[in-house]
Design an enzyme around this catalytic site. Sequence first.
Site, short mmCIF file in Angstrom:
data_model
loop_
_atom_site.label_atom_id
_atom_site.label_comp_id
_atom_site.label_asym_id
_atom_site.label_seq_id
_atom_site.Cartn_x
_atom_site.Cartn_y
_atom_site.Cartn_z
N GLU A 108 0.69 -1.15 -0.04
CA GLU A 108 0.14 0.12 0.00
C GLU A 108 0.89 1.30 -0.12
O GLU A 108 0.56 2.22 -0.67
CB GLU A 108 -0.94 0.10 1.12
CG GLU A 108 -1.83 -1.26 0.84
CD GLU A 108 -2.74 -1.30 2.48
OE1 GLU A 108 -4.03 -1.48 2.40
OE2 GLU A 108 -1.95 -1.45 3.49
N GLU A 128 -3.49 -9.59 4.04
CA GLU A 128 -4.07 -9.21 5.44
C GLU A 128 -5.37 -10.35 5.62
O GLU A 128 -5.68 -10.79 7.04
CB GLU A 128 -4.78 -8.05 5.12
CG GLU A 128 -3.87 -6.70 5.55
CD GLU A 128 -3.25 -6.38 3.83
OE1 GLU A 128 -2.66 -5.43 3.91
OE2 GLU A 128 -3.10 -7.13 3.02
N1 T1G Z 1 4.61 -7.61 12.08
C1 T1G Z 1 5.59 -7.75 12.97
N2 T1G Z 1 6.46 -8.69 13.01
C2 T1G Z 1 6.69 -9.40 11.73
C3 T1G Z 1 5.87 -9.02 10.63
C4 T1G Z 1 4.93 -7.96 10.64
N3 T1G Z 1 4.14 -7.52 9.65
N4 T1G Z 1 6.34 -10.01 9.76
C5 T1G Z 1 7.21 -10.58 10.14
N5 T1G Z 1 7.71 -10.28 11.28
C6 T1G Z 1 8.58 -10.91 12.09
C7 T1G Z 1 8.38 -12.32 12.49
O1 T1G Z 1 7.36 -12.49 13.50
C8 T1G Z 1 9.87 -13.03 12.76
O2 T1G Z 1 9.93 -12.43 14.19
C9 T1G Z 1 10.66 -12.30 11.76
O3 T1G Z 1 9.43 -10.82 11.57
C10 T1G Z 1 10.88 -12.93 10.52
O4 T1G Z 1 9.63 -13.23 10.06
C11 T1G Z 1 -2.20 -1.62 6.90
C12 T1G Z 1 -3.06 -3.89 8.09
C13 T1G Z 1 7.51 -11.24 5.37
C14 T1G Z 1 7.09 -13.39 4.12
O5 T1G Z 1 1.04 -10.31 6.89
O6 T1G Z 1 4.50 -13.00 5.93
O7 T1G Z 1 -0.37 -4.59 6.62
O8 T1G Z 1 10.08 -14.66 15.12
O9 T1G Z 1 10.26 -15.56 10.14
O10 T1G Z 1 10.07 -16.56 6.89
O11 T1G Z 1 -3.27 -2.84 5.36
O12 T1G Z 1 7.08 -12.73 7.91
O13 T1G Z 1 12.27 -13.51 14.38
O14 T1G Z 1 10.82 -12.76 16.24
O15 T1G Z 1 8.25 -15.01 8.80
O16 T1G Z 1 11.50 -14.75 5.88
C15 T1G Z 1 0.50 -7.76 6.31
C16 T1G Z 1 3.63 -10.86 7.41
C17 T1G Z 1 0.27 -7.12 7.85
C18 T1G Z 1 3.21 -10.29 6.22
C19 T1G Z 1 8.98 -12.95 6.03
N6 T1G Z 1 1.66 -8.32 6.23
N7 T1G Z 1 5.01 -11.53 7.32
O17 T1G Z 1 8.98 -14.53 6.13
O18 T1G Z 1 10.63 -14.70 8.10
S1 T1G Z 1 -1.23 -6.24 8.22
C20 T1G Z 1 1.98 -9.57 6.53
C21 T1G Z 1 5.45 -12.52 6.63
C22 T1G Z 1 -1.08 -5.02 7.21
C23 T1G Z 1 -2.13 -2.93 6.36
C24 T1G Z 1 -2.59 -4.09 7.10
C25 T1G Z 1 6.62 -12.91 6.65
C26 T1G Z 1 7.53 -12.61 5.72
P1 T1G Z 1 10.79 -13.44 14.95
P2 T1G Z 1 9.71 -14.80 9.43
P3 T1G Z 1 10.44 -15.16 6.71
#
Ligand code: T1G
Length: 707
Positions: A108, A128
Site C-alpha cells: 500500500e 491481510e
Molecule cells: N509485523 C510484525 N512482525 C513481523 C511481521 C509483521 N508484519 N512480519 C514478520 N515479522 C517478524 C516475525 O514474527 C519474525 O519474528 C521475523 O519478523 C521474521 O519473520 C495496513 C493492516 C515477510 C514473508 O501479513 O508473511 O499490513 O520470530 O520468520 O519466513 O493494510 O514474515 O524472528 O521474532 O516470517 O522470511 C501484512 C507477515 C500485515 C506479512 C518473511 N503483512 N510476514 O518471512 O521470516 S497487516 C503480513 C510474513 C497490514 C495494512 C495491514 C513473513 C515474511 P521473530 P519470518 P520469513
Amino acid sequence: MSDKQLVSMERQDGIGVIIVDNPPVNALSPGVPDGIVACVREGNADPTIKAMVLMGAGRSFIAGADIRQFGKERPRAKLGERSYDILDTSEKPIVAAIHGFALGGGLETAMSCNYRIAVPSAKVGQPEVLIGIIPGGGGTQRLPRLIGPKAALDIIVTGRHVPADEAKKLGIIDELLDAKADLRTAAVAFAKKIADRRPLPRISEADEKLKEAHDDPGMFDAMRKSIARKARGQKAPWSCIDAVEAATKLPFAEGMKREAEIFSTLENSPEARALRYAFFAEREAGRIPDLPKDVPIREIKSAAVVGAGTMGGGIAMSFADFGIPVRIIEATPEAMQRGMQKIRDNYAVSVKRGSLKQDEMEKRLARIHPADGYEAIGDADVVIEAVFEEMPPKKEVFAKLDTVMKPGALMLSNTSALNIDEMAAMTQRPEDVAGSHFFSPANVMKLLEVVRGAKTSAGTMASVMALGRKIGKISVGCGNCDGFLANRSRGPFGTEMNIMLEEGALPEQVDKGMVDFGYPMGPFAVADLAGLDIGLASRRRRAAENPNYRKMPIPDRIAELGRYGQKTGAGYYRYEKGDRTPYPDPVVTEIIRSTAKELGVEQHEFTEEEILTRLLFASVNEACKIIEEGIAYRASDVDVMWLYGFGFPRHRGGLMYWADGIGVKVVYDQIARWHQRFGERWKPANLLRHLAETGTPFREAKPGKPR
Ligand code: T1G
C-alpha cells in the site's frame, strides 16, 4: 531509537533516498509511518531534491503493518494524514524501490508512490486476509484501480505472494530490474529519468481500470460463490470482496472510508485474534528452548532416502522441489520402478493442473536419482529412512546406514510413532540420529515433526529444524515417546470417534459436526483417504504390545471386510468409481448397530457440541500430559502441529488456543465428569488440574523439562 533513525533520508545526485530501517522486515511499527511522513515533507521542502526514492534497509522493502500492534491501543493518524496520504499528495515524484517483500501496508505504501521498480526476487501482496483482516491502508481501493478489480480480487482474497515478474505483467511494477542490478543505483537513475515528468501518476485518481467491473458486474458474486466452502465460518474473505466492490462503486475518498469502517470491525474479531496467534505460534515453534543459539548447523547439499514407497517418494520430491539432489534406494528393482513412476505421475498431475511448468518438472525429476544399494548413498549429507512402519526393518536400516554414511551425516527416520532411541542404538553415533516425521503427502504437507532422541545432539536437532525450513516446511521440535507429539495428541481423538459409534453416533453425523466446525473433511472421511488398513495394523500392533489395549471392534470389522476406504471403493463410506464423494453406507450402519447391540452399549442421541468436545477435549487432555512430560516444548507447538498436520481450522487458532477460548476450568470440569462416567481413559492430566486450579490458560502452561 527516535523516529528519524527508523527512517532516514540521504541525498544522492539531487534525489532524496528515504530508507526504512526497522529489522527484521521493516514493519510499519510505531515511528516508521511518522518517519516516512517527515522525510517526504523534508524532500518536498528541499529545493535541491527533484524526486525521491523509498526503499528498505536489510533484506526487505516493507512487510506490512506491525502485527504485534493489532488489538492494542495505539495512536492512529486520521484518514488523509497517514503516510499513504502524504506520499500520494507529494508534489515531487516518489519511486518505491522494492526488494524482498512488499506486503500489506508495504504494498500500500508502494502504491501510494508514483512509480514502483523491483528486483526479480521480490514478492508483493496483500496477505491481510491470512490474519483475519482486510487491507487497511488503501489496498482495496488502489489495487483495483492499478490492475483492475478482477486481478485485485484474486490477490486480496487469496492473500498470495505475487512474484515480481507476474507483478510486472499485472502492472503493479513499472520496471523489473536485471537480477545483477544494484537496487539503489537503479532507483536513483529511474528517479532522475522521471523527475520532471508531469502530471505525476497517482493511482487514487486512475479510475480507468474500474470499468472492468461495469462490464462484468457478476465478478464479485462469482468470487463469493468460489470461496463459499473454504471461507465458511470466517468474515475476512467476504469483507475483502465487499471492500473491492466498494472501490468500483464509490469515489476514492468514500471508498477509503468504507475500507476503514470494514477494517475496524475485523481488527479485534475472534477470527483475527486466532489467526494472529497462529502467525506468531508458527514462528515461535522454530525455536527449541534449551538449544544454544550458536549451535552449528550442518549444511545440506545432498540427500538420500531409503524406501521409494508413498512417503519415501514424497520426501524425495520435497528435496528435489527445493533444489537438493536426492538418491533413493529400494529393496527390489520392481519396487524402485513403481516408486519412480509414482513420482513422475505426481509431477504430471501438477503440470496438468497448471501449478507446475513442464520444464520445471523435468528439472526436479533430474534431481531424483534411483541408486543401487547402501554404498551408493554413503556421501549424502542427510539420509531419511522411510521403510515399512515396523521396528525390525527400521533397525536393520539404521544398522546398515551406520556402516556406510560419512561422518557427520544426519541419519533420520520418517517414523510417525516408533522409538527413535531403539533405532539410534543400532549405530555407533546416536548423536546423529533423530526423527523427521513428514505428513502425507510428504511433498505437499508443510509440517515436519522433528523428534529428539535421548542421545540426539543439539547440533543434529538444530540442523534438522533448519533443514525443514530449507525444504519449505514448518519445523516443530518435540521429545521421543510413542506417537511423539502429533500422533499421540491425536490418538484419543481417534479412540473417541470410534467409541462414539458404539454409543449410537454415525460417521456422517460426526463428520458433519467437524466440517461445520471448520475442518475441510470429517475424521471418518479422512480415515478413508488415509486407508483403514494402516489403522487396523496399528491397532493390532498396540494390542500385541499391551494386553489392556482397548479393542475397537467396529473399525476392525469394517477393515477386516477389505473395506480400506477410498482405495478399495468402500470404508466407513462407499465411493462411486472415479468419485471421491463419501456416501453413507447401510452396510456400515448395520455393522455399527449390531456391534453396539452385541457389546450392550447404551445408545444415546449426540449433539454437535458433544461430538466436538468429546473429540477435541480428549486430545487437549493428552496434550497436557505431553506438555507436562516435556515432550512438547510449549502449548502453541501443539497448535502448530494441529493446524498443519491435522487440518484444524486455522481461524480457530489451534487445539489449545480454541480450548482457552472455552476456558481451562470448563474443560477440566467436563473431563472430570467424563472420567466419572467413562473411566480411566478420561482421567484428567495433572497439568490440566493444576491449570484449572490456578486459573492459568493453556497457552501459559509451563512444560516439563524438555526431553
Ligand atoms: N509485523 C510484525 N512482525 C513481523 C511481521 C509483521 N508484519 N512480519 C514478520 N515479522 C517478524 C516475525 O514474527 C519474525 O519474528 C521475523 O519478523 C521474521 O519473520 C495496513 C493492516 C515477510 C514473508 O501479513 O508473511 O499490513 O520470530 O520468520 O519466513 O493494510 O514474515 O524472528 O521474532 O516470517 O522470511 C501484512 C507477515 C500485515 C506479512 C518473511 N503483512 N510476514 O518471512 O521470516 S497487516 C503480513 C510474513 C497490514 C495494512 C495491514 C513473513 C515474511 P521473530 P519470518 P520469513
